[in-house]
Design an enzyme around this catalytic site. Structure first.
Site, short mmCIF file in Angstrom:
data_model
loop_
_atom_site.label_atom_id
_atom_site.label_comp_id
_atom_site.label_asym_id
_atom_site.label_seq_id
_atom_site.Cartn_x
_atom_site.Cartn_y
_atom_site.Cartn_z
N ARG A 88 0.83 -1.21 0.00
CA ARG A 88 0.00 0.00 0.00
C ARG A 88 0.86 1.26 0.00
NH1 ARG A 88 -2.82 -2.44 -2.46
NH2 ARG A 88 -4.44 -3.76 -1.63
N GLU A 91 1.99 1.60 -3.43
CA GLU A 91 0.85 2.12 -4.20
C GLU A 91 0.70 3.63 -3.97
OE1 GLU A 91 -3.80 0.93 -4.84
OE2 GLU A 91 -2.97 0.71 -2.84
N SER A 114 14.84 15.11 2.62
CA SER A 114 15.84 14.21 3.18
C SER A 114 15.20 13.03 3.90
CB SER A 114 16.73 14.97 4.16
OG SER A 114 17.65 14.10 4.78
#
Length: 147
Positions: A88, A91, A114
């Site tokens: 996920r 995704e 960063s």
């Protein structure tokens, strides 16, 4: 013996003893997010921190030294993650990565966020429709320099 062996020993002891990452972090004196990453082999502990971790998880002096070795960062076993929770996140970056990039560049200019000068906070957010996972990522903006 290597760092991965120590990580496995830590996970085994955590399960066997019913230890929470939050309780470990409190004893180390740092965030649960950073200490968990360290225990999972992604961060380097100093000598004092390694001794605390060693006491919690039953690591000997040699094993504690492995906690102080700079790790090879990046622990995913496949290029596209197969674990549903990690997938996920993949995704999210696949769908929203260009949006995040565009908005960071619009607000800050040409540069990056960063992951070294960085913090993360993960908390449960109660919600009547089902609790939510609230993740805050905070990284220093590093502009590209001209030379």
């Amino acid at each position: 013996m290597n760092r991965n062996d120590i990580t496995e020993k830590i996970i085994t002891a955590k399960v066997a003893k019913g230890i929470t990452w939050e309780s470990v972090a409190k004893k180390v004196g740092l965030s649960k997010e950073w200490v968990t990453a360290g225990c999972l082999g992604q961060m380097t502990f100093d000598d004092k921190q390694a001794k605390v971790i060693g006491k919690i998880f039953g690591l000997n002096a040699e094993e504690q030294k492995w906690l102080q070795v700079v790790p090879y960062k990046g622990s995913l076993p496949t290029p596209v993650p197969t674990d549903p929770l990690i997938y996920r996140w993949y995704e999210i970056v696949s769908v929203y990565g260009t949006t995040i990039k565009a908005l960071i560049h619009e607000e800050f200019g040409d540069g990056i966020m960063s992951a070294i000068d960085f913090s993360m906070d993960i908390v449960r957010q109660p919600d009547p429709k089902g609790d939510r996972v609230n993740v805050v990522l905070s990284g220093k903006f590093l502009p590209y320099k001209q030379y």
